[in-house]
Design a protein around this motif. Structure first.
Motif, PDB file in Angstrom:
ATOM      1  N   ALA A  17      -9.980   4.997  -6.723  1.00  0.00           N
ATOM      2  CA  ALA A  17     -10.432   3.893  -5.868  1.00  0.00           C
ATOM      3  C   ALA A  17      -9.249   3.148  -5.258  1.00  0.00           C
ATOM      4  CB  ALA A  17     -11.297   2.935  -6.684  1.00  0.00           C
ATOM      5  N   LEU A  18      -8.174   2.981  -6.041  1.00  0.00           N
ATOM      6  CA  LEU A  18      -6.972   2.321  -5.517  1.00  0.00           C
ATOM      7  C   LEU A  18      -6.361   3.117  -4.368  1.00  0.00           C
ATOM      8  CD1 LEU A  18      -5.152   1.098  -8.771  1.00  0.00           C
ATOM      9  CD2 LEU A  18      -6.256  -0.319  -7.035  1.00  0.00           C
ATOM     10  N   VAL A  19      -6.342   4.437  -4.497  1.00  0.00           N
ATOM     11  CA  VAL A  19      -5.771   5.279  -3.440  1.00  0.00           C
ATOM     12  C   VAL A  19      -6.593   5.172  -2.155  1.00  0.00           C
ATOM     13  CG1 VAL A  19      -5.387   7.674  -2.733  1.00  0.00           C
ATOM     14  CG2 VAL A  19      -4.628   6.908  -4.979  1.00  0.00           C
ATOM     15  N   ILE A  20      -7.921   5.225  -2.277  1.00  0.00           N
ATOM     16  CA  ILE A  20      -8.778   5.102  -1.094  1.00  0.00           C
ATOM     17  C   ILE A  20      -8.575   3.749  -0.425  1.00  0.00           C
ATOM     18  CG2 ILE A  20     -11.166   5.021  -0.283  1.00  0.00           C
ATOM     19  CD1 ILE A  20     -11.886   6.940  -2.544  1.00  0.00           C
ATOM     20  N   GLY A  21      -8.565   2.681  -1.234  1.00  0.00           N
ATOM     21  CA  GLY A  21      -8.333   1.344  -0.670  1.00  0.00           C
ATOM     22  C   GLY A  21      -6.971   1.227  -0.023  1.00  0.00           C
ATOM     23  N   THR A  22      -5.947   1.869  -0.625  1.00  0.00           N
ATOM     24  CA  THR A  22      -4.598   1.838  -0.054  1.00  0.00           C
ATOM     25  C   THR A  22      -4.559   2.563   1.280  1.00  0.00           C
ATOM     26  OG1 THR A  22      -3.572   1.718  -2.237  1.00  0.00           O
ATOM     27  CG2 THR A  22      -2.194   2.496  -0.415  1.00  0.00           C
ATOM     28  N   THR A  65       1.724  -4.016   1.694  1.00  0.00           N
ATOM     29  CA  THR A  65       1.821  -2.562   1.880  1.00  0.00           C
ATOM     30  C   THR A  65       2.766  -1.941   0.860  1.00  0.00           C
ATOM     31  OG1 THR A  65       1.379  -2.769   4.255  1.00  0.00           O
ATOM     32  CG2 THR A  65       2.446  -0.735   3.506  1.00  0.00           C
ATOM     33  N   ILE A  66       3.899  -2.592   0.636  1.00  0.00           N
ATOM     34  CA  ILE A  66       4.878  -2.085  -0.327  1.00  0.00           C
ATOM     35  C   ILE A  66       4.290  -2.051  -1.735  1.00  0.00           C
ATOM     36  CG2 ILE A  66       7.097  -2.577  -1.452  1.00  0.00           C
ATOM     37  CD1 ILE A  66       8.054  -3.714   1.234  1.00  0.00           C
ATOM     38  N   THR A  67       3.615  -3.117  -2.129  1.00  0.00           N
ATOM     39  CA  THR A  67       3.077  -3.188  -3.491  1.00  0.00           C
ATOM     40  C   THR A  67       1.959  -2.168  -3.713  1.00  0.00           C
ATOM     41  OG1 THR A  67       1.680  -5.028  -2.757  1.00  0.00           O
ATOM     42  CG2 THR A  67       3.706  -5.588  -3.913  1.00  0.00           C
ATOM     43  N   THR A  68       1.048  -2.035  -2.742  1.00  0.00           N
ATOM     44  CA  THR A  68      -0.039  -1.066  -2.917  1.00  0.00           C
ATOM     45  C   THR A  68       0.496   0.364  -2.932  1.00  0.00           C
ATOM     46  OG1 THR A  68      -0.461  -1.172  -0.521  1.00  0.00           O
ATOM     47  CG2 THR A  68      -1.837  -2.531  -1.959  1.00  0.00           C
ATOM     48  N   ALA A  69       1.495   0.646  -2.090  1.00  0.00           N
ATOM     49  CA  ALA A  69       2.087   1.988  -2.089  1.00  0.00           C
ATOM     50  C   ALA A  69       2.824   2.259  -3.407  1.00  0.00           C
ATOM     51  CB  ALA A  69       3.040   2.136  -0.901  1.00  0.00           C
ATOM     52  N   HIS A  70       3.495   1.233  -3.930  1.00  0.00           N
ATOM     53  CA  HIS A  70       4.219   1.410  -5.188  1.00  0.00           C
ATOM     54  C   HIS A  70       3.264   1.664  -6.355  1.00  0.00           C
ATOM     55  CE1 HIS A  70       6.309   0.071  -8.899  1.00  0.00           C
ATOM     56  NE2 HIS A  70       7.336   0.711  -8.352  1.00  0.00           N
ATOM     57  N   ILE A  71       2.099   0.996  -6.333  1.00  0.00           N
ATOM     58  CA  ILE A  71       1.111   1.229  -7.391  1.00  0.00           C
ATOM     59  C   ILE A  71       0.731   2.710  -7.440  1.00  0.00           C
ATOM     60  CG2 ILE A  71      -1.270   0.775  -8.099  1.00  0.00           C
ATOM     61  CD1 ILE A  71      -0.930  -2.046  -6.918  1.00  0.00           C
ATOM     62  N   CYS A  72       0.396   3.260  -6.285  1.00  0.00           N
ATOM     63  CA  CYS A  72       0.001   4.674  -6.226  1.00  0.00           C
ATOM     64  C   CYS A  72       1.147   5.581  -6.660  1.00  0.00           C
ATOM     65  CB  CYS A  72      -0.460   5.027  -4.814  1.00  0.00           C
ATOM     66  SG  CYS A  72      -1.945   4.145  -4.279  1.00  0.00           S
ATOM     67  N   TYR A  73       2.355   5.295  -6.198  1.00  0.00           N
ATOM     68  CA  TYR A  73       3.494   6.153  -6.520  1.00  0.00           C
ATOM     69  C   TYR A  73       3.843   6.073  -8.006  1.00  0.00           C
ATOM     70  CZ  TYR A  73       8.008   8.483  -5.984  1.00  0.00           C
ATOM     71  OH  TYR A  73       9.043   9.364  -6.085  1.00  0.00           O
ATOM     72  N   HIS A  74       3.797   4.871  -8.546  1.00  0.00           N
ATOM     73  CA  HIS A  74       4.172   4.686  -9.954  1.00  0.00           C
ATOM     74  C   HIS A  74       3.216   5.413 -10.898  1.00  0.00           C
ATOM     75  CE1 HIS A  74       5.574   2.646 -13.604  1.00  0.00           C
ATOM     76  NE2 HIS A  74       4.300   2.428 -13.893  1.00  0.00           N
ATOM     77  N   LEU A  86      -0.401   4.949 -18.220  1.00  0.00           N
ATOM     78  CA  LEU A  86      -1.496   4.539 -17.344  1.00  0.00           C
ATOM     79  C   LEU A  86      -2.150   3.247 -17.815  1.00  0.00           C
ATOM     80  CD1 LEU A  86      -3.251   7.956 -16.588  1.00  0.00           C
ATOM     81  CD2 LEU A  86      -1.533   6.749 -15.230  1.00  0.00           C
ATOM     82  N   VAL A  87      -1.920   2.876 -19.068  1.00  0.00           N
ATOM     83  CA  VAL A  87      -2.522   1.652 -19.599  1.00  0.00           C
ATOM     84  C   VAL A  87      -1.535   0.485 -19.592  1.00  0.00           C
ATOM     85  CG1 VAL A  87      -4.151   2.926 -21.025  1.00  0.00           C
ATOM     86  CG2 VAL A  87      -1.927   2.295 -21.969  1.00  0.00           C
ATOM     87  N   VAL A  88      -0.350   0.710 -18.999  1.00  0.00           N
ATOM     88  CA  VAL A  88       0.660  -0.346 -18.907  1.00  0.00           C
ATOM     89  C   VAL A  88       0.722  -0.826 -17.466  1.00  0.00           C
ATOM     90  CG1 VAL A  88       3.093  -0.935 -19.218  1.00  0.00           C
ATOM     91  CG2 VAL A  88       1.982   0.686 -20.784  1.00  0.00           C
ATOM     92  N   SER A  89       0.578  -2.124 -17.261  1.00  0.00           N
ATOM     93  CA  SER A  89       0.611  -2.659 -15.895  1.00  0.00           C
ATOM     94  C   SER A  89       2.036  -2.659 -15.360  1.00  0.00           C
ATOM     95  CB  SER A  89       0.046  -4.083 -15.861  1.00  0.00           C
ATOM     96  OG  SER A  89       0.862  -4.958 -16.607  1.00  0.00           O
ATOM     97  N   VAL A  90       2.157  -2.562 -14.037  1.00  0.00           N
ATOM     98  CA  VAL A  90       3.444  -2.544 -13.372  1.00  0.00           C
ATOM     99  C   VAL A  90       3.529  -3.780 -12.482  1.00  0.00           C
ATOM    100  CG1 VAL A  90       2.615  -1.196 -11.398  1.00  0.00           C
ATOM    101  CG2 VAL A  90       5.044  -1.068 -12.066  1.00  0.00           C
ATOM    102  N   TRP A  91       4.748  -4.181 -12.120  1.00  0.00           N
ATOM    103  CA  TRP A  91       4.938  -5.423 -11.361  1.00  0.00           C
ATOM    104  C   TRP A  91       4.134  -5.464 -10.070  1.00  0.00           C
ATOM    105  CZ3 TRP A  91       6.739  -5.050  -6.429  1.00  0.00           C
ATOM    106  CH2 TRP A  91       7.402  -3.875  -6.068  1.00  0.00           C
ATOM    107  N   SER A  92       4.051  -4.336  -9.385  1.00  0.00           N
ATOM    108  CA  SER A  92       3.341  -4.311  -8.105  1.00  0.00           C
ATOM    109  C   SER A  92       1.850  -4.577  -8.291  1.00  0.00           C
ATOM    110  CB  SER A  92       3.556  -2.960  -7.411  1.00  0.00           C
ATOM    111  OG  SER A  92       3.268  -1.887  -8.288  1.00  0.00           O
TER     112      SER A  92
END
Length: 324
Positions: A17-22, A65-74, A86-92
């Protein structure tokens, strides 16, 4: 050997869902860049405040844009085969709520300012809207703080109610602002065909843009309530915040065409108005008399806009100036 591989959880209702929204958000980001380019090319004489507003939108949109792209890449590239991360949150991911709140706050304040300039009778409503926007921003900021200090991806389910409250408040502010602006425009009808035609176009535009963001916000709220343990609401939530800035930029870029349609002014390629010449300055929903010389081809008589509108004000888009 295959049996020793770690079990990868289903990702369609979370990172899918995050990828589609991104992806949807990236499309709208491209449209925003085009509108920003058009704005600075067409409205070089705008006030510094408006230029800073557009620049702020550009910065916030780019950060988003940077944060959403980083979420997908990370999560999907760096840790594609590391389920534990996958269960650890990232800064973005933690920054998304506050970025959402800031973009919504800035764009909605733009519309609140328009209502503020109409007259003192609307100031109490503007204060209510500003209070709603501040509470909305508070929910988003608190969500970012909790997510940042927790460090767990699972915390998203615990703060989902904050995000839902923020989106609901944004929906409420949209409804109030759109409704009041439409009322102002309807009350400003003069009985003059060209003027009323322009007002009808602005009313339709206000309703359509407000309806678009409201629909996306409403769908996001419904998805968040119905599916609290996944991220289906990101499909509409990520692009929705881009719609706020796109609608604001479209309003700024539409000013010349709307005024030309209502006043009968036609600009050449260079941007200079053709005959009959009109000297006109229109301010955002500001109740002030604007002297407009209109040369009648049959008798050469001149009349002011006060006469034309019978002492009624014309709400219009801000900071447009034509010089003959």
């Amino acid at each position: 050997m295959t049996s020793s591989l770690p079990q990868i959880p289903a990702l369609d209702d979370t990172f899918g869902a995050l990828v589609i929204g991104t992806f949807l958000g990236l499309i709208l980001y491209g449209i925003s860049l085009n509108q920003i380019y058009a704005y600075f090319g067409s409205y070089a004489n705008d006030k510094l405040g408006l230029k800073l507003l557009v620049a702020t939108i550009l910065v916030l949109e780019t950060l988003y844009t940077i944060t959403t792209a980083h979420i997908c890449y990370h999560y999907l590239i760096i840790n594609y085969f590391n389920p534990a991360n996958l269960v650890v949150s990232v800064w973005s991911l933690n920054l998304i709520p506050v970025e959402t709140g800031l973009l919504a706050f800035v764009t909605q304040c733009f519309y609140a300012r328009r209502l503020f300039l109409v007259g003192r009778q609307y100031w109490p409503i503007v204060l209510i809207v500003i209070a709603i926007l501040l509470v909305e921003l508070g929910f988003y900021t608190a969500a970012t703080y909790i997510a940042w200090t927790s460090g767990s991806f699972a915390i998203l389910t615990d703060i989902e109610w904050m995000l839902t409250c923020g989106t609901s408040l944004a929906l409420a502010a949209d409804t109030i602002l759109a409704g009041m602006l439409v009322k102002v425009l309807r009350d400003s009808r003069t009985g003059i065909t060209k003027t009323d035609t322009m007002l009808n176009v602005i009313i339709m535009y206000t309703v359509n843009t407000g309806l678009l963001t409201s629909i996306f916000a409403l769908v996001s709220v419904v998805l968040a309530v119905k599916y609290p343990h996944n991220l289906w609401n990101a499909i509409t939530g990520f692009p929705n915040i881009r719609l706020y800035s796109n609608c604001m930029l479209a309003a700024l870029n539409a000013r010349k065409s709307l005024v030309e349609r209502g006043m009968g002014v036609h600009t050449s390629i260079s941007g200079a108005p053709s005959q009959p010449s009109i000297s006109l300055r229109v301010f955002s929903f500001q109740r002030r008399a604007v002297e407009t010389k209109n040369v009648d081809s049959s008798n050469g008589a001149q009349q002011t806009q006060d006469d034309v509108f019978r002492n009624r004000s014309l709400p219009a888009f801000s900071a447009v100036k034509y010089d003959h």
